[in-house]
Design a protein around this motif. Structure first.
Motif, PDB file in Angstrom:
ATOM      1  N   ILE A 130      27.866  41.657  37.428  1.00 35.26           N
ATOM      2  CA  ILE A 130      29.137  42.397  37.405  1.00 35.26           C
ATOM      3  C   ILE A 130      30.312  41.429  37.381  1.00 35.26           C
ATOM      4  N   LYS A 156      26.167  48.565  37.542  1.00 36.61           N
ATOM      5  CA  LYS A 156      26.452  49.377  38.729  1.00 36.61           C
ATOM      6  C   LYS A 156      25.283  50.312  39.015  1.00 36.61           C
ATOM      7  N   TYR A 193      30.844  45.778  45.018  1.00 37.33           N
ATOM      8  CA  TYR A 193      30.566  45.641  43.589  1.00 37.33           C
ATOM      9  C   TYR A 193      30.545  46.953  42.803  1.00 37.33           C
ATOM     10  N   THR A 194      30.323  48.085  43.470  1.00 35.59           N
ATOM     11  CA  THR A 194      30.485  49.338  42.725  1.00 35.59           C
ATOM     12  C   THR A 194      31.962  49.523  42.363  1.00 35.59           C
ATOM     13  N   ALA A 197      32.775  47.159  39.450  1.00 33.59           N
ATOM     14  CA  ALA A 197      32.250  47.695  38.184  1.00 33.59           C
ATOM     15  C   ALA A 197      33.092  48.871  37.714  1.00 33.59           C
ATOM     16  N   ASP A 198      33.477  49.741  38.645  1.00 36.84           N
ATOM     17  CA  ASP A 198      34.303  50.906  38.298  1.00 36.84           C
ATOM     18  C   ASP A 198      35.654  50.478  37.738  1.00 36.84           C
TER      19      ASP A 198
END
Length: 209
Positions: A130, A156, A193-194, A197-198
């Motif tokens: 990511i 993700k 990290y979500t 990524a978003d």
């Protein structure tokens, strides 16, 4: 076992079957590899272009890291299958007598830790991927930014998928201190990290619409 070298058709068919492997962990590793490769593609479409000469060296560095990550993810497809088999057998161990119960508990602790180690590593690799895709999306060829967005979404998904394979195993651990330590690590990776990524996905989406 060769799951990483099987055809797409073969992998999907065995994934859909009642065979114990591959499962969600191996599938997550595959999705991570595909997401990473999409970021790598952005780099491939950027290097050698006069317009992006100022980021050429950086793109090659990012691409080299992606090349390694792709190999890591494919290796982890196989490793996930390897560590699940002993766990599957341990669940089937007899527990009629106190001795059998004690032996099953002893074996379960060992195989659960092994089974957790692979999805934890998949998560860590997803986080690395990511971070690379963020750079590809920000500095790579604008003609390929959609691929950076898809790569971010895939990595993700792979991160989240691998986390479930961590949590299902930590839930069964008798060593709660060790289990909570792994859970905290997984929680922290998901939290950071979500979102990352978003943000990349939303950035790409905003530039396309």
């Amino acid at each position: 076992m060769g799951f990483s070298t099987s055809t797409c058709t073969e992998f999907v068919e065995v994934l859909a079957s009642k065979a114990p492997v591959p499962g969600g962990g191996g599938a997550s590793a595959l999705v991570g590899a595909v997401g990473t490769a999409l970021g790598n593609m952005v780099g491939s479409l950027t290097v050698g272009k006069k317009k992006y000469a100022d980021v050429e060296d950086e793109m090659w560095e990012l691409k080299a890291k992606c090349d390694q990550l792709q190999k890591d993810f494919l290796r982890l497809i196989e490793r996930d299958a390897e560590v699940f088999e002993p766990l599957s057998k341990a669940y089937g161990m007899p527990k009629e007598t106190e001795e059998e119960k004690a032996e099953k508990a002893r074996v379960m602790e060992i195989v659960l830790k092994d089974a957790c180690s692979v999805p934890m590593e998949i998560m860590e690799k997803c986080c690395e991927a990511i971070e690379l895709i963020v750079e590809f999306g920000a500095k790579g060829s604008k003609l390929a930014i959609s691929d950076a967005g898809v790569g971010a979404a895939f990595c993700k998904a792979a991160l989240q998928g691998a986390s479930l394979n961590v949590y299902i195993n930590t839930k069964s651990m008798a060593d709660r201190e060790y289990a909570e330590e792994l859970n905290k690590k997984a929680d922290a990776m998901l939290e950071k990290y979500t979102k990352m990524a978003d943000e990349t996905f939303e950035s790409v989406l905003g530039r396309l619409k």
